[in-house]
Write an enzyme that holds these catalytic residues in place. Structure first.
Site, PDB file in Angstrom:
ATOM      1  N   LYS A  42       0.820  -1.210   0.000  1.00 42.98           N
ATOM      2  CA  LYS A  42       0.000   0.000   0.000  1.00 42.98           C
ATOM      3  C   LYS A  42       0.855   1.261   0.000  1.00 42.98           C
ATOM      4  O   LYS A  42       0.553   2.231  -0.701  1.00 42.98           O
ATOM      5  CB  LYS A  42      -0.950  -0.011   1.198  1.00 42.98           C
ATOM      6  N   ASN A  45       2.568   1.659  -3.450  1.00 46.26           N
ATOM      7  CA  ASN A  45       1.555   1.992  -4.469  1.00 46.26           C
ATOM      8  C   ASN A  45       1.142   3.461  -4.349  1.00 46.26           C
ATOM      9  O   ASN A  45       1.006   4.171  -5.357  1.00 46.26           O
ATOM     10  CB  ASN A  45       0.302   1.122  -4.312  1.00 46.26           C
ATOM     11  N   GLY A 201     -16.495   1.782  -3.396  1.00 51.80           N
ATOM     12  CA  GLY A 201     -16.219   1.000  -4.606  1.00 51.80           C
ATOM     13  C   GLY A 201     -16.754   1.689  -5.849  1.00 51.80           C
ATOM     14  O   GLY A 201     -16.570   2.892  -6.032  1.00 51.80           O
ATOM     15  N   SER A 202     -17.479   0.919  -6.679  1.00 53.28           N
ATOM     16  CA  SER A 202     -17.963   1.485  -7.947  1.00 53.28           C
ATOM     17  C   SER A 202     -19.058   2.531  -7.732  1.00 53.28           C
ATOM     18  O   SER A 202     -19.464   3.213  -8.665  1.00 53.28           O
ATOM     19  CB  SER A 202     -18.482   0.360  -8.845  1.00 53.28           C
ATOM     20  N   GLY A 231      -7.755   1.639  -4.420  1.00 52.10           N
ATOM     21  CA  GLY A 231      -7.858   2.396  -3.171  1.00 52.10           C
ATOM     22  C   GLY A 231      -6.596   3.213  -2.920  1.00 52.10           C
ATOM     23  O   GLY A 231      -6.661   4.356  -2.444  1.00 52.10           O
ATOM     24  N   ASP A 232      -5.450   2.641  -3.228  1.00 51.63           N
ATOM     25  CA  ASP A 232      -4.180   3.360  -3.027  1.00 51.63           C
ATOM     26  C   ASP A 232      -4.098   4.586  -3.941  1.00 51.63           C
ATOM     27  O   ASP A 232      -3.625   5.648  -3.534  1.00 51.63           O
ATOM     28  CB  ASP A 232      -2.998   2.420  -3.299  1.00 51.63           C
TER      29      ASP A 232
HETATM   30  O1  RIB Z   1      -3.741  -2.119  -1.682  1.00 53.34           O
HETATM   31  C1  RIB Z   1      -3.197  -3.142  -2.473  1.00 53.34           C
HETATM   32  C2  RIB Z   1      -1.941  -3.686  -1.835  1.00 53.34           C
HETATM   33  O2  RIB Z   1      -2.253  -4.282  -0.613  1.00 53.34           O
HETATM   34  C3  RIB Z   1      -1.250  -4.740  -2.654  1.00 53.34           C
HETATM   35  O3  RIB Z   1      -0.350  -4.210  -3.578  1.00 53.34           O
HETATM   36  C4  RIB Z   1      -0.627  -5.637  -1.584  1.00 53.34           C
HETATM   37  O4  RIB Z   1       0.758  -5.619  -1.588  1.00 53.34           O
HETATM   38  C5  RIB Z   1      -1.215  -5.171  -0.259  1.00 53.34           C
HETATM   39  O5  RIB Z   1      -0.320  -4.458   0.508  1.00 53.34           O
END
Ligand code: RIB
Length: 284
Positions: A42, A45, A201-202, A231-232
Protein backbone atom coordinates in the site's frame (compact mmCIF):
# COMPACT_ATOMS: atom_id res chain seq x y z
CA UNK A 1 3.98 26.44 -8.91
CA UNK A 2 6.38 23.69 -7.76
CA UNK A 3 4.83 20.24 -7.22
CA UNK A 4 3.77 19.42 -3.65
CA UNK A 5 6.29 17.32 -1.68
CA UNK A 6 4.77 14.14 -0.23
CA UNK A 7 6.56 11.70 2.07
CA UNK A 8 5.07 8.22 2.21
CA UNK A 9 6.00 6.10 5.22
CA UNK A 10 4.76 2.62 4.53
CA UNK A 11 4.91 -0.86 3.11
CA UNK A 12 6.76 -2.24 0.12
CA UNK A 13 5.64 -5.68 -1.10
CA UNK A 14 6.09 -7.99 -4.01
CA UNK A 15 2.61 -9.13 -5.11
CA UNK A 16 2.05 -12.73 -6.31
CA UNK A 17 -1.23 -12.58 -8.17
CA UNK A 18 -3.32 -15.60 -9.18
CA UNK A 19 -6.12 -14.60 -11.56
CA UNK A 20 -9.01 -17.06 -11.74
CA UNK A 21 -12.68 -17.11 -12.72
CA UNK A 22 -13.86 -16.83 -9.10
CA UNK A 23 -12.40 -16.22 -5.65
CA UNK A 24 -12.19 -19.30 -3.39
CA UNK A 25 -14.55 -19.64 -0.42
CA UNK A 26 -12.91 -20.77 2.85
CA UNK A 27 -11.69 -24.35 2.37
CA UNK A 28 -12.30 -24.30 -1.40
CA UNK A 29 -9.64 -24.89 -4.10
CA UNK A 30 -10.00 -22.91 -7.32
CA UNK A 31 -7.98 -24.21 -10.30
CA UNK A 32 -7.16 -22.84 -13.75
CA UNK A 33 -5.56 -19.58 -12.53
CA UNK A 34 -2.68 -17.71 -14.16
CA UNK A 35 0.15 -16.36 -12.01
CA UNK A 36 1.90 -12.98 -12.26
CA UNK A 37 4.25 -10.92 -10.03
CA UNK A 38 3.98 -7.16 -9.63
CA UNK A 39 5.53 -4.54 -7.33
CA UNK A 40 2.97 -3.63 -4.66
CA UNK A 41 2.43 -2.73 -1.02
CA UNK A 42 0.00 0.00 0.00
CA UNK A 43 2.78 2.45 0.85
CA UNK A 44 4.73 1.91 -2.35
CA UNK A 45 1.56 1.99 -4.47
CA UNK A 46 0.50 5.31 -2.92
CA UNK A 47 3.99 6.76 -3.43
CA UNK A 48 4.09 5.87 -7.12
CA UNK A 49 0.48 6.96 -7.67
CA UNK A 50 1.26 10.39 -6.16
CA UNK A 51 4.34 10.73 -8.37
CA UNK A 52 2.51 9.76 -11.57
CA UNK A 53 -0.19 12.29 -10.72
CA UNK A 54 2.33 15.11 -10.31
CA UNK A 55 3.80 15.18 -6.77
CA UNK A 56 7.45 15.10 -5.69
CA UNK A 57 7.67 11.92 -3.58
CA UNK A 58 9.96 10.49 -0.89
CA UNK A 59 9.45 6.92 0.30
CA UNK A 60 10.44 5.67 3.75
CA UNK A 61 10.25 1.92 4.30
CA UNK A 62 12.15 -1.33 4.71
CA UNK A 63 12.93 -4.28 2.43
CA UNK A 64 14.85 -7.52 2.99
CA UNK A 65 18.36 -8.34 1.76
CA UNK A 66 16.98 -10.52 -1.04
CA UNK A 67 16.21 -10.53 -4.76
CA UNK A 68 12.52 -9.76 -4.14
CA UNK A 69 13.59 -6.30 -2.93
CA UNK A 70 14.89 -5.23 -6.35
CA UNK A 71 11.75 -6.47 -8.03
CA UNK A 72 9.52 -4.76 -5.44
CA UNK A 73 11.33 -1.42 -5.82
CA UNK A 74 11.82 -1.51 -9.60
CA UNK A 75 8.91 0.72 -10.62
CA UNK A 76 9.48 3.20 -7.76
CA UNK A 77 13.09 3.53 -8.92
CA UNK A 78 12.12 3.89 -12.58
CA UNK A 79 9.38 6.35 -11.61
CA UNK A 80 11.78 8.79 -9.96
CA UNK A 81 10.75 8.32 -6.30
CA UNK A 82 13.38 9.36 -3.74
CA UNK A 83 14.28 6.01 -2.15
CA UNK A 84 17.03 7.23 0.21
CA UNK A 85 14.71 6.44 3.14
CA UNK A 86 14.15 2.80 2.14
CA UNK A 87 16.54 0.69 4.21
CA UNK A 88 17.56 -2.94 3.97
CA UNK A 89 16.93 -5.26 6.91
CA UNK A 90 18.92 -8.49 6.80
CA UNK A 91 16.78 -10.17 9.46
CA UNK A 92 13.53 -10.36 7.48
CA UNK A 93 12.45 -11.04 3.88
CA UNK A 94 10.95 -8.38 1.66
CA UNK A 95 7.20 -8.09 2.26
CA UNK A 96 5.10 -10.32 0.04
CA UNK A 97 1.38 -10.34 -0.73
CA UNK A 98 -0.60 -13.27 -2.09
CA UNK A 99 -3.54 -12.06 -4.13
CA UNK A 100 -6.41 -13.91 -5.74
CA UNK A 101 -8.17 -11.85 -8.42
CA UNK A 102 -11.49 -12.88 -9.96
CA UNK A 103 -12.92 -12.26 -13.44
CA UNK A 104 -14.95 -9.29 -12.18
CA UNK A 105 -11.81 -7.60 -10.75
CA UNK A 106 -12.56 -8.36 -7.08
CA UNK A 107 -9.64 -9.57 -4.97
CA UNK A 108 -8.56 -11.26 -1.75
CA UNK A 109 -5.18 -10.39 -0.22
CA UNK A 110 -2.97 -12.10 2.35
CA UNK A 111 0.11 -10.10 3.37
CA UNK A 112 3.35 -11.57 4.78
CA UNK A 113 4.77 -8.33 6.18
CA UNK A 114 8.42 -9.38 6.52
CA UNK A 115 10.71 -6.34 6.58
CA UNK A 116 7.77 -3.92 6.67
CA UNK A 117 7.49 -4.74 10.36
CA UNK A 118 11.11 -3.68 10.86
CA UNK A 119 10.46 0.03 10.15
CA UNK A 120 11.19 1.65 13.49
CA UNK A 121 10.77 5.25 14.69
CA UNK A 122 14.56 5.66 14.57
CA UNK A 123 14.43 5.17 10.78
CA UNK A 124 12.37 8.34 10.41
CA UNK A 125 13.77 11.85 9.95
CA UNK A 126 13.55 14.11 13.05
CA UNK A 127 11.20 16.39 11.11
CA UNK A 128 8.93 15.36 8.22
CA UNK A 129 8.23 18.45 6.16
CA UNK A 130 5.75 18.73 3.30
CA UNK A 131 2.79 16.36 3.37
CA UNK A 132 2.78 12.87 4.87
CA UNK A 133 0.81 9.79 3.80
CA UNK A 134 0.57 6.70 6.02
CA UNK A 135 -1.28 3.36 5.94
CA UNK A 136 -1.50 0.60 8.55
CA UNK A 137 0.82 -2.09 7.15
CA UNK A 138 3.76 -1.01 9.36
CA UNK A 139 4.19 -0.91 13.19
CA UNK A 140 1.82 1.51 14.92
CA UNK A 141 4.54 3.12 17.08
CA UNK A 142 6.31 4.10 13.85
CA UNK A 143 3.07 5.57 12.52
CA UNK A 144 2.63 7.51 15.77
CA UNK A 145 6.21 8.81 15.59
CA UNK A 146 5.78 9.87 11.95
CA UNK A 147 2.57 11.74 12.78
CA UNK A 148 4.31 13.48 15.71
CA UNK A 149 7.20 14.58 13.46
CA UNK A 150 5.04 15.84 10.61
CA UNK A 151 4.90 19.60 10.17
CA UNK A 152 2.36 19.68 7.34
CA UNK A 153 -0.73 17.93 5.98
CA UNK A 154 -1.17 14.37 7.29
CA UNK A 155 -3.26 11.74 5.48
CA UNK A 156 -3.84 8.37 7.15
CA UNK A 157 -5.30 5.58 5.04
CA UNK A 158 -6.93 3.30 7.63
CA UNK A 159 -6.14 0.11 5.73
CA UNK A 160 -6.08 -2.63 6.72
CA UNK A 161 -8.48 -1.81 9.59
CA UNK A 162 -6.85 -2.05 13.03
CA UNK A 163 -7.16 -0.56 16.51
CA UNK A 164 -4.80 2.41 16.47
CA UNK A 165 -4.25 5.17 19.05
CA UNK A 166 -6.98 7.84 18.90
CA UNK A 167 -4.19 10.48 18.77
CA UNK A 168 -3.42 9.36 15.20
CA UNK A 169 -7.06 9.71 14.16
CA UNK A 170 -7.31 13.12 15.82
CA UNK A 171 -4.12 14.57 14.27
CA UNK A 172 -4.89 13.54 10.68
CA UNK A 173 -5.97 16.27 8.29
CA UNK A 174 -7.46 13.53 6.11
CA UNK A 175 -8.58 10.01 7.04
CA UNK A 176 -9.48 7.59 4.26
CA UNK A 177 -11.40 4.33 4.77
CA UNK A 178 -13.39 1.99 2.56
CA UNK A 179 -16.88 0.87 3.60
CA UNK A 180 -15.74 -2.07 5.72
CA UNK A 181 -13.02 -0.04 7.41
CA UNK A 182 -15.45 2.82 8.12
CA UNK A 183 -17.79 0.31 9.83
CA UNK A 184 -14.86 -1.00 11.88
CA UNK A 185 -13.95 2.48 13.22
CA UNK A 186 -17.53 3.71 13.66
CA UNK A 187 -18.13 7.16 15.19
CA UNK A 188 -14.51 7.64 16.31
CA UNK A 189 -13.64 8.22 12.66
CA UNK A 190 -15.42 11.57 12.85
CA UNK A 191 -14.17 12.83 16.23
CA UNK A 192 -11.25 14.91 14.91
CA UNK A 193 -11.33 18.19 12.97
CA UNK A 194 -9.92 16.76 9.72
CA UNK A 195 -11.70 15.57 6.61
CA UNK A 196 -12.83 11.94 6.37
CA UNK A 197 -13.21 10.23 2.99
CA UNK A 198 -15.21 7.01 2.75
CA UNK A 199 -15.01 5.02 -0.49
CA UNK A 200 -17.90 2.88 -1.73
CA UNK A 201 -16.22 1.00 -4.61
CA UNK A 202 -17.96 1.49 -7.95
CA UNK A 203 -20.58 3.69 -6.21
CA UNK A 204 -18.03 6.44 -5.57
CA UNK A 205 -17.02 8.20 -2.37
CA UNK A 206 -18.10 10.77 0.19
CA UNK A 207 -16.13 13.42 2.04
CA UNK A 208 -17.17 14.31 5.60
CA UNK A 209 -16.21 16.78 8.34
CA UNK A 210 -17.43 16.23 11.91
CA UNK A 211 -19.76 13.55 10.50
CA UNK A 212 -21.47 15.91 8.05
CA UNK A 213 -21.12 15.21 4.34
CA UNK A 214 -19.30 18.00 2.48
CA UNK A 215 -19.00 16.35 -0.95
CA UNK A 216 -19.99 13.25 -2.92
CA UNK A 217 -18.58 11.97 -6.22
CA UNK A 218 -19.12 9.04 -8.54
CA UNK A 219 -16.44 7.40 -10.65
CA UNK A 220 -16.64 7.30 -14.44
CA UNK A 221 -18.06 4.05 -15.85
CA UNK A 222 -15.30 1.51 -16.47
CA UNK A 223 -14.91 -2.22 -16.99
CA UNK A 224 -13.05 -3.54 -13.94
CA UNK A 225 -10.20 -5.95 -14.67
CA UNK A 226 -8.40 -5.87 -11.31
CA UNK A 227 -9.30 -3.53 -8.44
CA UNK A 228 -5.90 -3.97 -6.75
CA UNK A 229 -4.34 -0.56 -6.09
CA UNK A 230 -7.53 1.40 -6.83
CA UNK A 231 -7.86 2.40 -3.17
CA UNK A 232 -4.18 3.36 -3.03
CA UNK A 233 -4.55 5.57 -6.10
CA UNK A 234 -7.61 7.21 -4.51
CA UNK A 235 -5.53 8.02 -1.40
CA UNK A 236 -2.69 9.58 -3.39
CA UNK A 237 -5.00 11.47 -5.74
CA UNK A 238 -7.23 12.94 -3.03
CA UNK A 239 -4.24 14.04 -0.95
CA UNK A 240 -2.57 15.67 -3.94
CA UNK A 241 -5.75 17.37 -5.16
CA UNK A 242 -6.40 18.88 -1.71
CA UNK A 243 -2.76 20.01 -1.46
CA UNK A 244 -3.19 21.70 -4.83
CA UNK A 245 -6.15 23.62 -3.43
CA UNK A 246 -8.87 21.86 -5.42
CA UNK A 247 -12.34 22.28 -3.90
CA UNK A 248 -13.61 19.19 -1.98
CA UNK A 249 -16.07 18.10 -4.69
CA UNK A 250 -13.51 18.55 -7.46
CA UNK A 251 -10.79 16.77 -5.45
CA UNK A 252 -13.10 13.83 -4.74
CA UNK A 253 -14.06 13.55 -8.42
CA UNK A 254 -10.38 13.56 -9.37
CA UNK A 255 -9.63 10.80 -6.82
CA UNK A 256 -12.60 8.64 -7.92
CA UNK A 257 -11.53 8.89 -11.56
CA UNK A 258 -7.91 8.02 -10.74
CA UNK A 259 -9.03 5.00 -8.67
CA UNK A 260 -11.39 3.81 -11.39
CA UNK A 261 -8.66 3.98 -14.06
CA UNK A 262 -6.44 1.79 -11.87
CA UNK A 263 -9.13 -0.90 -11.82
CA UNK A 264 -9.12 -1.11 -15.62
CA UNK A 265 -5.66 -2.74 -15.70
CA UNK A 266 -3.97 -5.73 -14.08
CA UNK A 267 -1.58 -5.48 -11.14
CA UNK A 268 -1.00 -2.78 -8.54
CA UNK A 269 1.81 -0.52 -9.72
CA UNK A 270 1.69 -1.21 -13.49
CA UNK A 271 -1.91 0.01 -13.47
CA UNK A 272 -1.42 3.37 -11.71
CA UNK A 273 -2.61 6.17 -14.01
CA UNK A 274 -0.79 9.31 -15.12
CA UNK A 275 -2.15 12.81 -14.58
CA UNK A 276 -2.94 13.10 -18.30
CA UNK A 277 -5.01 9.90 -18.20
CA UNK A 278 -7.06 11.12 -15.24
CA UNK A 279 -7.64 14.56 -16.78
CA UNK A 280 -8.55 12.83 -20.04
CA UNK A 281 -11.27 10.67 -18.48
CA UNK A 282 -12.62 13.62 -16.46
CA UNK A 283 -12.91 15.71 -19.63
CA UNK A 284 -15.02 13.07 -21.42
O1 RIB B 1 -3.74 -2.12 -1.68
C1 RIB B 1 -3.20 -3.14 -2.47
C2 RIB B 1 -1.94 -3.69 -1.83
O2 RIB B 1 -2.25 -4.28 -0.61
C3 RIB B 1 -1.25 -4.74 -2.65
O3 RIB B 1 -0.35 -4.21 -3.58
C4 RIB B 1 -0.63 -5.64 -1.58
O4 RIB B 1 0.76 -5.62 -1.59
C5 RIB B 1 -1.21 -5.17 -0.26
O5 RIB B 1 -0.32 -4.46 0.51
Amino acid sequence: MSPPLITVVGSVNLDFVATARTLPSPGETVTGATLARYPGGKGANQALAAKRLGAEVRMIGRVGADSMADEALALLRAGGIDLAGVGVDASAPTGAALLAVAEDGENQIVVASGANHAIRPEHLPAVIDGALILQLEIPFDTIEAAVARATGFVCVNLAPAAEIPQAILDRADLLIANEGEADFYGPKLHKGDGLVAVTWGSRGAGLFRHGARVATAEPPEIVAVDTTGAGDTFVAALTLALLEGQAPKEALRFACAAGALTATRAGAQPSLPTRAEVEGILAR
